[in-house]
Design a protein around this motif. Sequence first.
Motif, PDB file in Angstrom:
ATOM      1  N   LEU A 177       0.776  -1.245   0.069  1.00 38.44           N
ATOM      2  CA  LEU A 177       0.071   0.033  -0.034  1.00 38.44           C
ATOM      3  C   LEU A 177       0.988   1.181   0.031  1.00 38.44           C
ATOM      4  CD1 LEU A 177      -2.809  -1.086   2.474  1.00 38.44           C
ATOM      5  CD2 LEU A 177      -2.923  -0.885   0.178  1.00 38.44           C
ATOM      6  N   PHE A 178       1.988   1.053   0.721  1.00 35.90           N
ATOM      7  CA  PHE A 178       2.711   2.288   0.751  1.00 35.90           C
ATOM      8  C   PHE A 178       3.438   2.639  -0.608  1.00 35.90           C
ATOM      9  CE2 PHE A 178       7.013   4.052   1.852  1.00 35.90           C
ATOM     10  CZ  PHE A 178       6.753   5.378   2.491  1.00 35.90           C
ATOM     11  N   ILE A 179       3.797   1.535  -1.272  1.00 33.32           N
ATOM     12  CA  ILE A 179       4.213   1.561  -2.759  1.00 33.32           C
ATOM     13  C   ILE A 179       3.427   2.200  -3.657  1.00 33.32           C
ATOM     14  CG2 ILE A 179       5.112   0.335  -4.601  1.00 33.32           C
ATOM     15  CD1 ILE A 179       6.666  -1.408  -2.638  1.00 33.32           C
ATOM     16  N   THR A 180       2.187   1.933  -3.446  1.00 31.07           N
ATOM     17  CA  THR A 180       1.009   2.424  -4.344  1.00 31.07           C
ATOM     18  C   THR A 180       0.855   3.914  -4.003  1.00 31.07           C
ATOM     19  OG1 THR A 180      -0.171   0.093  -4.360  1.00 31.07           O
ATOM     20  CG2 THR A 180      -1.347   2.302  -4.717  1.00 31.07           C
ATOM     21  N   MET A 181       0.858   4.120  -2.848  1.00 35.05           N
ATOM     22  CA  MET A 181       0.648   5.608  -2.353  1.00 35.05           C
ATOM     23  C   MET A 181       1.745   6.669  -2.836  1.00 35.05           C
ATOM     24  SD  MET A 181      -1.397   5.247   1.073  1.00 35.05           S
ATOM     25  CE  MET A 181      -2.244   6.635   1.380  1.00 35.05           C
ATOM     26  N   SER A 222      -7.080   6.964  -8.615  1.00 35.60           N
ATOM     27  CA  SER A 222      -7.732   5.598  -9.068  1.00 35.60           C
ATOM     28  C   SER A 222      -6.891   4.421  -8.833  1.00 35.60           C
ATOM     29  CB  SER A 222      -8.003   5.730 -10.680  1.00 35.60           C
ATOM     30  OG  SER A 222      -6.760   5.790 -11.199  1.00 35.60           O
ATOM     31  N   CYS A 223      -7.197   3.325  -8.998  1.00 35.59           N
ATOM     32  CA  CYS A 223      -6.179   2.191  -8.817  1.00 35.59           C
ATOM     33  C   CYS A 223      -5.320   2.226  -9.786  1.00 35.59           C
ATOM     34  CB  CYS A 223      -7.196   0.833  -8.660  1.00 35.59           C
ATOM     35  SG  CYS A 223      -8.058   0.477 -10.306  1.00 35.59           S
ATOM     36  N   LEU A 224      -4.225   1.297  -9.715  1.00 34.13           N
ATOM     37  CA  LEU A 224      -3.259   1.413 -10.444  1.00 34.13           C
ATOM     38  C   LEU A 224      -3.563   0.805 -11.713  1.00 34.13           C
ATOM     39  CD1 LEU A 224      -0.408   0.214  -8.317  1.00 34.13           C
ATOM     40  CD2 LEU A 224      -0.673   2.522  -9.196  1.00 34.13           C
ATOM     41  N   LYS A 225      -4.292  -0.291 -11.595  1.00 29.54           N
ATOM     42  CA  LYS A 225      -5.156  -0.864 -12.957  1.00 29.54           C
ATOM     43  C   LYS A 225      -5.724   0.223 -13.933  1.00 29.54           C
ATOM     44  CE  LYS A 225      -8.055  -4.509 -14.398  1.00 29.54           C
ATOM     45  NZ  LYS A 225      -8.935  -5.702 -13.937  1.00 29.54           N
ATOM     46  N   SER A 254     -17.772   0.033 -14.099  1.00 29.86           N
ATOM     47  CA  SER A 254     -17.304   0.760 -13.189  1.00 29.86           C
ATOM     48  C   SER A 254     -15.953  -0.010 -12.327  1.00 29.86           C
ATOM     49  CB  SER A 254     -18.416   1.010 -12.103  1.00 29.86           C
ATOM     50  OG  SER A 254     -18.950  -0.106 -11.320  1.00 29.86           O
ATOM     51  N   CYS A 255     -15.213   0.404 -11.871  1.00 29.71           N
ATOM     52  CA  CYS A 255     -14.147  -0.237 -11.370  1.00 29.71           C
ATOM     53  C   CYS A 255     -14.278  -0.557  -9.689  1.00 29.71           C
ATOM     54  CB  CYS A 255     -12.763   0.195 -11.410  1.00 29.71           C
ATOM     55  SG  CYS A 255     -11.382  -0.557 -10.944  1.00 29.71           S
ATOM     56  N   ASN A 256     -14.365  -1.646  -9.311  1.00 32.07           N
ATOM     57  CA  ASN A 256     -14.473  -1.983  -8.022  1.00 32.07           C
ATOM     58  C   ASN A 256     -13.206  -2.282  -7.060  1.00 32.07           C
ATOM     59  OD1 ASN A 256     -16.294  -2.484  -5.623  1.00 32.07           O
ATOM     60  ND2 ASN A 256     -16.187  -4.606  -5.939  1.00 32.07           N
ATOM     61  N   ASN A 257     -12.147  -1.890  -7.581  1.00 38.65           N
ATOM     62  CA  ASN A 257     -10.836  -2.205  -6.812  1.00 38.65           C
ATOM     63  C   ASN A 257     -10.873  -1.113  -5.891  1.00 38.65           C
ATOM     64  OD1 ASN A 257      -9.881  -4.492  -8.772  1.00 38.65           O
ATOM     65  ND2 ASN A 257      -8.887  -2.834 -10.093  1.00 38.65           N
ATOM     66  N   LEU A 258     -10.048  -1.767  -4.810  1.00 38.22           N
ATOM     67  CA  LEU A 258      -9.888  -0.964  -3.471  1.00 38.22           C
ATOM     68  C   LEU A 258      -8.726  -0.058  -3.664  1.00 38.22           C
ATOM     69  CD1 LEU A 258     -10.789  -3.216  -0.682  1.00 38.22           C
ATOM     70  CD2 LEU A 258     -12.336  -1.215  -1.786  1.00 38.22           C
ATOM     71  N   VAL A 259      -8.889   1.140  -3.328  1.00 42.72           N
ATOM     72  CA  VAL A 259      -7.657   2.186  -3.352  1.00 42.72           C
ATOM     73  C   VAL A 259      -7.492   2.720  -2.224  1.00 42.72           C
ATOM     74  CG1 VAL A 259      -7.075   4.384  -4.539  1.00 42.72           C
ATOM     75  CG2 VAL A 259      -8.552   3.039  -5.676  1.00 42.72           C
ATOM     76  N   VAL A 273      -7.789   4.358   5.204  1.00 43.90           N
ATOM     77  CA  VAL A 273      -9.008   3.844   4.903  1.00 43.90           C
ATOM     78  C   VAL A 273      -9.098   3.385   3.290  1.00 43.90           C
ATOM     79  CG1 VAL A 273     -10.403   5.048   6.557  1.00 43.90           C
ATOM     80  CG2 VAL A 273      -9.849   5.949   4.270  1.00 43.90           C
ATOM     81  N   PHE A 274     -10.000   2.848   2.892  1.00 44.20           N
ATOM     82  CA  PHE A 274      -9.980   2.417   1.517  1.00 44.20           C
ATOM     83  C   PHE A 274     -11.285   2.818   1.032  1.00 44.20           C
ATOM     84  CE2 PHE A 274      -7.092  -0.877   3.416  1.00 44.20           C
ATOM     85  CZ  PHE A 274      -6.322  -1.024   2.270  1.00 44.20           C
ATOM     86  N   VAL A 275     -11.123   3.139  -0.265  1.00 47.03           N
ATOM     87  CA  VAL A 275     -12.456   3.416  -1.066  1.00 47.03           C
ATOM     88  C   VAL A 275     -12.458   2.913  -2.312  1.00 47.03           C
ATOM     89  CG1 VAL A 275     -12.857   5.775   0.045  1.00 47.03           C
ATOM     90  CG2 VAL A 275     -11.228   5.654  -2.079  1.00 47.03           C
TER      91      VAL A 275
END
Length: 137
Positions: free
Chosen positions: A40-44, A57-60, A80-85, A105-107
Amino acid sequence: MATMKRRHPDGIALEAVHIIKNSNGSLGDAATSSESIDHLFITMCFYARLGFVQPPSCLKCAHHKSTKKGNERNANSGTSCNNLVPWRRDANKPLHPDGLGDNLVFVTCETAKSLIRGDAYPSIQWDNKNRRILHEM
């Protein structure tokens, strides 16, 4: 046998303890799972290096949008994308892996896109000026 992907509701922030799996694979007390927090840290950090306060958005979806050409980028795919961010409750706090736990938190990806555009939901809103998530409980 086909498996269905879990659908998360749009317009709410999900607590990290309900999403991140701990070392034995169960949900719950897993917010400290070092592998999950590192990912998660890498994504952020990826989005922060690009100048975003929160991931839009998500990385995908980001990859999908970046590989489209011209008019295709602006066309809505209809899905609609349902991946969590992962989002920080307070984006004023420095981004550090040790400080994500209670600030995370996740959205859903669709919720993140809407919040960045300035939309508000009954249970969550992004305050761009103060760089915080607002909850109306």
